[in-house]
Scaffold this active site. Structure first.
Site, PDB file in Angstrom:
ATOM      1  CD  GLU A 133      -2.745   1.287   2.440  1.00 46.09           C
ATOM      2  OE1 GLU A 133      -3.050   2.430   2.830  1.00 46.09           O
ATOM      3  OE2 GLU A 133      -3.108   0.237   3.024  1.00 46.09           O
ATOM      4  CB  SER A 230      -2.320  -9.385   7.323  1.00 43.70           C
ATOM      5  OG  SER A 230      -3.323  -8.490   7.758  1.00 43.70           O
ATOM      6  CB  SER A 231      -0.171  -3.902   7.669  1.00 42.75           C
ATOM      7  OG  SER A 231      -0.070  -2.792   8.527  1.00 42.75           O
TER       8      SER A 231
END
Length: 323
Positions: A133, A230-231
């Protein structure tokens, strides 16, 4: 038969899939239905290997870069995390048919960053280096136009070209509390800094963290179902530990549970990151039910009714699918 000890499980709600993840998965599934296999996907559509594997079984092919895709008329899907502007430009140059599954809340950050740039602002992005992202958001603008800040220390060290023309945006999956501290440090040093009109951290990240904060002080241990990539899932574990839970771990699925950490429990909290399917949450609860006599209580801290439109070209199929 040996009597199993009692275990209270507090199940966080909301948890699991957010609207952006649900939309991205639908785009791949509907593209497969409409165009047949293969459908190419640039980067993991969402950060969960079981979601990726289930889509691969249906005919999706995952690649990291467009150059790995042969010349083809098959659809190419961009992941929910967003992509730099160079990616659709490359796809157009190769006459690829592409579908953009970028989460609309990530797209909102892209628009904000571009608007600040056009208004002559120097831009700070609060986020984690190397996350797709962040790469996508920084890639909306010319190289060097965005400075990345990961910590309060970074904020205190940062030297802008002009403190009067600063603006910040953030990654959507950060810790709400950490980000608040970083923003406070920036505002203390640069009172004129421009922020987003509305919080960049997405509703799902915020809601899942608030749910953890409500449950963590009430339980002896916590499990978050989600991928180590997954952040937002990693942030949930951090929030649980900060909220007073002594043991909190991230597991991909039940087979990853370290049972030595979950011995002689009386209470357990369970949540899931925004890209984790509910079936994996059920699998974890079932694994505890084999060892304990479990009583499950859902703790609801927010209701979520958000849904995002899928691309128009796929909408007739969506209606037929009854989703």
């Amino acid at each position: 038969m040996e009597k199993r000890p009692h275990l209270d499980i507090l199940l966080c709600a909301p948890r699991g899939f957010c609207a952006g993840v649900d939309r991205a998965i639908q785009i791949v599934e509907l593209a497969l239905k409409k165009y047949g296999a293969p459908v190419y996907v640039r980067h993991a559509i969402v950060h969960n290997k079981y979601v990726v594997e289930s889509l691969e079984a249906k005919g999706a092919i995952f690649v990291e870069e467009l150059e790995e895709i042969p010349d083809t008329e098959a659809p190419v899907v961009f992941s929910a995390h967003g992509v730099p502007k160079s990616v659709p430009a490359e796809a157009r140059s190769r006459n690829m048919f592409f579908l953009d599954a970028t989460c609309p809340l990530v797209s909102k950050v892209h628009v904000e960053a571009s608007r600040h740039f056009e208004e002559g602002h120097e831009i700070v992005l609060i986020g984690h280096a190397g996350h797709p992202e962040v790469i996508g958001t920084m890639g909306q603008l010319p190289q060097g136009a965005v400075s990345l800040i990961e910590t309060v220390e970074d904020a205190n060290r940062f030297e802008p070209k002009d403190p009067q023309t600063l603006a910040f945006v953030t990654q959507t999956t950060l810790s709400v509390d950490d980000t608040r501290e970083i923003v406070a440090a920036l505002r203390a040093r640069f009172p004129a800094i421009n922020g987003p009109h509305k919080e960049d951290i997405c509703y799902a990240t915020t809601n899942r963290q608030e749910s953890i904060k409500a449950v963590a002080p009430r339980v002896e241990a916590m499990i978050v179902v989600g991928s180590p990539h997954s952040s937002n899932s990693q942030r949930l574990v951090e929030v649980a530990l900060r909220s007073g839970c002594k043991v909190a771990t991230l597991v991909d699925r039940a087979s990853d549970i370290d049972w030595s950490l979950y011995d002689n429990l009386g209470s357990l909290g369970v949540s899931a990151g925004a890209s984790a399917p509910e079936s994996l949450v059920e699998e974890v609860i079932d694994a505890f039910a084999e060892r304990y006599s479990v009583k499950v209580e859902t703790v609801t801290t927010a209701e979520e009714h958000i849904a995002f439109n899928i691309p128009k070209i796929l909408r007739s199929l969506e209606a037929n699918a009854g989703r």
